[in-house]
Design an enzyme around this catalytic site. Structure first.
Site, mmCIF file in Angstrom:
data_model
loop_
_atom_site.group_PDB
_atom_site.id
_atom_site.type_symbol
_atom_site.label_atom_id
_atom_site.label_comp_id
_atom_site.label_asym_id
_atom_site.label_seq_id
_atom_site.Cartn_x
_atom_site.Cartn_y
_atom_site.Cartn_z
ATOM 1 N N HIS A 102 7.146 29.378 9.703
ATOM 2 C CA HIS A 102 7.031 28.128 8.910
ATOM 3 C C HIS A 102 5.528 27.761 9.646
ATOM 4 O O HIS A 102 5.376 26.643 9.137
ATOM 5 C CB HIS A 102 8.888 27.449 9.705
ATOM 6 C CG HIS A 102 8.101 27.209 11.053
ATOM 7 N ND1 HIS A 102 8.573 28.284 11.845
ATOM 8 C CD2 HIS A 102 8.289 26.438 11.917
ATOM 9 C CE1 HIS A 102 8.424 28.035 13.778
ATOM 10 N NE2 HIS A 102 7.943 26.317 13.258
HETATM 11 C C1 UD1 Z 1 8.731 21.047 12.991
HETATM 12 C C2 UD1 Z 1 7.866 21.193 13.613
HETATM 13 C C3 UD1 Z 1 7.262 22.351 14.370
HETATM 14 C C4 UD1 Z 1 8.345 23.212 15.290
HETATM 15 C C5 UD1 Z 1 9.755 22.992 13.848
HETATM 16 C C6 UD1 Z 1 10.738 23.731 13.997
HETATM 17 C C7 UD1 Z 1 6.284 18.697 13.835
HETATM 18 C C8 UD1 Z 1 4.985 18.131 13.645
HETATM 19 N N1 UD1 Z 1 6.750 20.418 13.464
HETATM 20 O O1 UD1 Z 1 8.846 21.948 11.746
HETATM 21 O O2 UD1 Z 1 6.440 22.472 15.418
HETATM 22 O O3 UD1 Z 1 8.081 24.657 14.714
HETATM 23 O O4 UD1 Z 1 9.447 21.965 13.318
HETATM 24 O O5 UD1 Z 1 11.270 24.121 13.101
HETATM 25 O O6 UD1 Z 1 7.573 18.188 14.288
HETATM 26 N N2 UD1 Z 1 13.200 20.170 6.324
HETATM 27 C C9 UD1 Z 1 14.767 20.524 5.507
HETATM 28 N N3 UD1 Z 1 16.315 20.665 6.315
HETATM 29 C C10 UD1 Z 1 15.822 20.074 7.957
HETATM 30 C C11 UD1 Z 1 14.769 20.027 7.930
HETATM 31 C C12 UD1 Z 1 13.679 19.982 7.677
HETATM 32 O O7 UD1 Z 1 14.766 21.594 4.606
HETATM 33 O O8 UD1 Z 1 17.255 20.480 8.548
HETATM 34 C C13 UD1 Z 1 12.773 20.798 4.958
HETATM 35 C C14 UD1 Z 1 12.374 19.304 4.586
HETATM 36 O O9 UD1 Z 1 11.271 19.680 3.025
HETATM 37 C C15 UD1 Z 1 10.323 19.053 5.255
HETATM 38 C C16 UD1 Z 1 10.924 20.641 6.240
HETATM 39 O O10 UD1 Z 1 10.901 21.391 6.127
HETATM 40 O O11 UD1 Z 1 9.531 18.216 4.804
HETATM 41 C C17 UD1 Z 1 9.443 20.073 7.219
HETATM 42 O O12 UD1 Z 1 10.267 19.198 7.811
HETATM 43 P P1 UD1 Z 1 9.894 19.278 9.353
HETATM 44 O O13 UD1 Z 1 10.585 18.801 10.265
HETATM 45 O O14 UD1 Z 1 9.041 17.599 8.768
HETATM 46 O O15 UD1 Z 1 8.621 20.389 10.380
HETATM 47 P P2 UD1 Z 1 9.223 21.392 10.454
HETATM 48 O O16 UD1 Z 1 7.883 22.303 9.318
HETATM 49 O O17 UD1 Z 1 10.370 22.095 10.326
HETATM 50 N N1 UDP Z 2 16.304 29.963 15.712
HETATM 51 C C1 UDP Z 2 17.801 30.263 14.930
HETATM 52 N N2 UDP Z 2 17.447 30.879 13.732
HETATM 53 C C2 UDP Z 2 16.754 31.099 12.745
HETATM 54 C C3 UDP Z 2 14.976 31.616 13.394
HETATM 55 C C4 UDP Z 2 15.334 30.962 14.746
HETATM 56 O O1 UDP Z 2 18.519 30.223 15.927
HETATM 57 O O2 UDP Z 2 16.962 31.438 12.107
HETATM 58 C C5 UDP Z 2 15.796 29.814 17.413
HETATM 59 C C6 UDP Z 2 14.716 30.870 17.495
HETATM 60 O O3 UDP Z 2 15.600 31.609 18.238
HETATM 61 C C7 UDP Z 2 14.381 29.894 19.260
HETATM 62 C C8 UDP Z 2 14.369 28.537 18.329
HETATM 63 O O4 UDP Z 2 14.686 29.029 16.858
HETATM 64 O O5 UDP Z 2 15.039 29.732 19.779
HETATM 65 C C9 UDP Z 2 12.749 28.367 17.885
HETATM 66 O O6 UDP Z 2 12.701 27.864 16.533
HETATM 67 P P1 UDP Z 2 11.499 27.427 15.696
HETATM 68 O O7 UDP Z 2 10.780 29.015 15.612
HETATM 69 O O8 UDP Z 2 12.268 26.637 14.726
HETATM 70 O O9 UDP Z 2 10.665 26.874 16.548
HETATM 71 P P2 UDP Z 2 9.292 26.632 16.974
HETATM 72 O O10 UDP Z 2 10.179 27.571 18.086
HETATM 73 O O11 UDP Z 2 8.420 27.684 15.900
HETATM 74 O O12 UDP Z 2 8.799 25.281 17.624
#
Ligand code: UD1
Ligand code: UDP
Length: 376
Positions: A207
């Site tokens: 992601h």
């Molecule tokens: C965010 C964090 C990232 C983290 C990740 C964990 C920031 C800058 N980034 O990234 O560090 O690793 O979360 O998963 O804070 N969306 C949905 N449903 C949801 C949430 C998001 O559809 O419940 C989609 C939307 O299109 C959104 C995109 O995901 O625009 C990105 O979501 P966002 O929370 O902005 O950043 P992440 O890529 O999730």
């Molecule tokens: N995780 C989960 N389901 C998934 C993918 C990840 O429960 O389908 C959990 C994973 O085990 C970890 C956390 O989500 O505990 C990590 O989140 P993510 O990878 O979204 O964020 P990051 O750690 O990169 O910020």
């Protein structure tokens, strides 16, 4: 400090929930008055609700519902929402986690309101300011009153940035506490059966903006991932960020690829526990595979979690090198360099953090030595 102080935890994104659960539990055991503010940065049931259920987190006292947007729009909404709720709740300490936009916004709001803060997972650095998380980490650490580090390298990063050692506590990793707590429930068999996977499979989760935000990056990544799937059947619980772009680049169900919705915490880690290989760009998954002893290939040029390489099963790879690295990892299995987990990754980080917080609220800044933790 007040007689019966109030601690608020600001959570917004999937990894926040996993890191906070052991801290909330441990503070609860000390009888601390506390509450969760959910910013709503992640809002899909599979990105949020499922974690509250799986991790036994209490209902938030407020959900700001900020949702998605550009960095500016999302951060602006977070600032406005958080300022209101922090003023209304008047906490004695706000605890923030990791490096997401909700973390950054909470720290800025509290710094301006004069509310003390604690940062869990302080001092991690990728030294890559092209990552939004790196900017969030630097700002958050510079404004926090208490900093909880998960690994010794974090201590030297904070010292180099001028953070006084007295503020910093090496406490271990609460994400690993959650994993320890979940271990007895981690059974790959039911998830493998439900998803129709063979006994030997790999898991991929991707992601990072650098990997999924442009069609070019997505194409290069997907082509490498599909090559891996020719060596081992692959399941991809897809983060919503990359869903459309990765599908457009060709990451769709096929004979040896299964693309599924994000999984709940227990299901996902059950799958990881039984996997022959994990391909990821997640921060947390690098740590979890280290603890579970599952080979992990991280498709990134750097990591803010080098202990997962020096003490764990993690290797950094480019998309071009991923297929060959997967072949090698599948042949070698999980070779950990030392056979030892990083220091203090022992399932007791939450209680360590809770003890420091409780003492700090009483006016004692427990010296790291008196906590059985180390600082530089
Ligand atoms: C965010 C964090 C990232 C983290 C990740 C964990 C920031 C800058 N980034 O990234 O560090 O690793 O979360 O998963 O804070 N969306 C949905 N449903 C949801 C949430 C998001 O559809 O419940 C989609 C939307 O299109 C959104 C995109 O995901 O625009 C990105 O979501 P966002 O929370 O902005 O950043 P992440 O890529 O999730
Ligand atoms: N995780 C989960 N389901 C998934 C993918 C990840 O429960 O389908 C959990 C994973 O085990 C970890 C956390 O989500 O505990 C990590 O989140 P993510 O990878 O979204 O964020 P990051 O750690 O990169 O910020």
């Amino acid at each position: 400090m007040r007689e019966n102080p109030l601690v608020l935890h600001v959570l917004g994104a999937r990894p926040n929930f996993v890191k906070a659960a052991p801290v909330v539990r441990a503070l609860g055991e000390l009888g601390m008055r506390q509450g969760i503010i959910h910013t709503g940065q992640h809002y899909d049931a599979l990105m949020s609700d499922v974690f509250f259920a799986d991790l036994g987190l209490p209902e938030p006292v407020a959900n700001l519902g900020v949702g998605s947007g550009t960095h500016a729009r999302q951060t602006a909404a977070l600032l406005v929402g958080l300022e209101e709720v922090v003023l209304e709740q008047a906490p004695d300490l706000v605890v923030v986690y990791g490096d997401v936009n909700s973390t950054l916004a909470a720290i800025l709001v509290c710094a301006k309101l004069g509310v003390p803060t604690a940062h869990v997972e302080a001092g991690l650095r990728s030294f890559d300011r092209g990552m939004p998380e790196e900017v969030n980490r630097i700002v958050t650490d510079s404004l926090s009153d208490l900093l909880f580090a998960t690994s010794p390298d974090a201590l030297s990063h904070l010292a180099a940035e001028g953070v006084p050692a007295a503020k910093v506590h090496l406490v271990g990793n609460p994400m690993i506490d959650s994993l320890f707590a979940a271990l007895p429930s981690l059974d790959p068999a039911p998830v493998v059966e439900r998803l129709g996977l063979p006994e030997r499979y790999a898991v991929a989760t991707l992601h990072r903006p650098a990997n999924v935000d442009t069609p070019e990056a997505a194409r290069e990544l997907v082509s490498a991932v599909l090559e891996v799937s020719r060596q081992v059947p692959l399941v991809v619980p897809i983060h919503p960020r990359g869903r459309t772009r990765l599908a457009e680049a060709g990451l769709v169900d096929g004979p040896s690829v299964k693309v599924v919705d994000p999984l709940g915490y227990v299901d996902f880690l059950s799958l990881v526990r039984g996997a022959a290989l994990v391909v990821t760009d997640s921060g947390g998954v690098q740590e979890e595979t280290t603890m579970l002893g599952v080979p992990c290939l991280t498709v990134r040029p750097n990591t803010e979690r080098p202990v997962t390489i020096t003490h764990g099963t993690n290797r950094l790879v480019t998309p071009a090198l991923l297929p060959a690295a997967a072949g090698k990892a599948l042949a070698d299995g999980a070779a950990t360099p030392s056979g030892e987990l990083p220091p203090l990754w022992d399932g007791a980080a939450g209680p360590r953090i809770a003890r420091v917080i409780a003492a700090w609220l009483k006016g004692d800044n427990l010296s790291p030595a008196s906590q059985g933790t180390r600082s530089e």
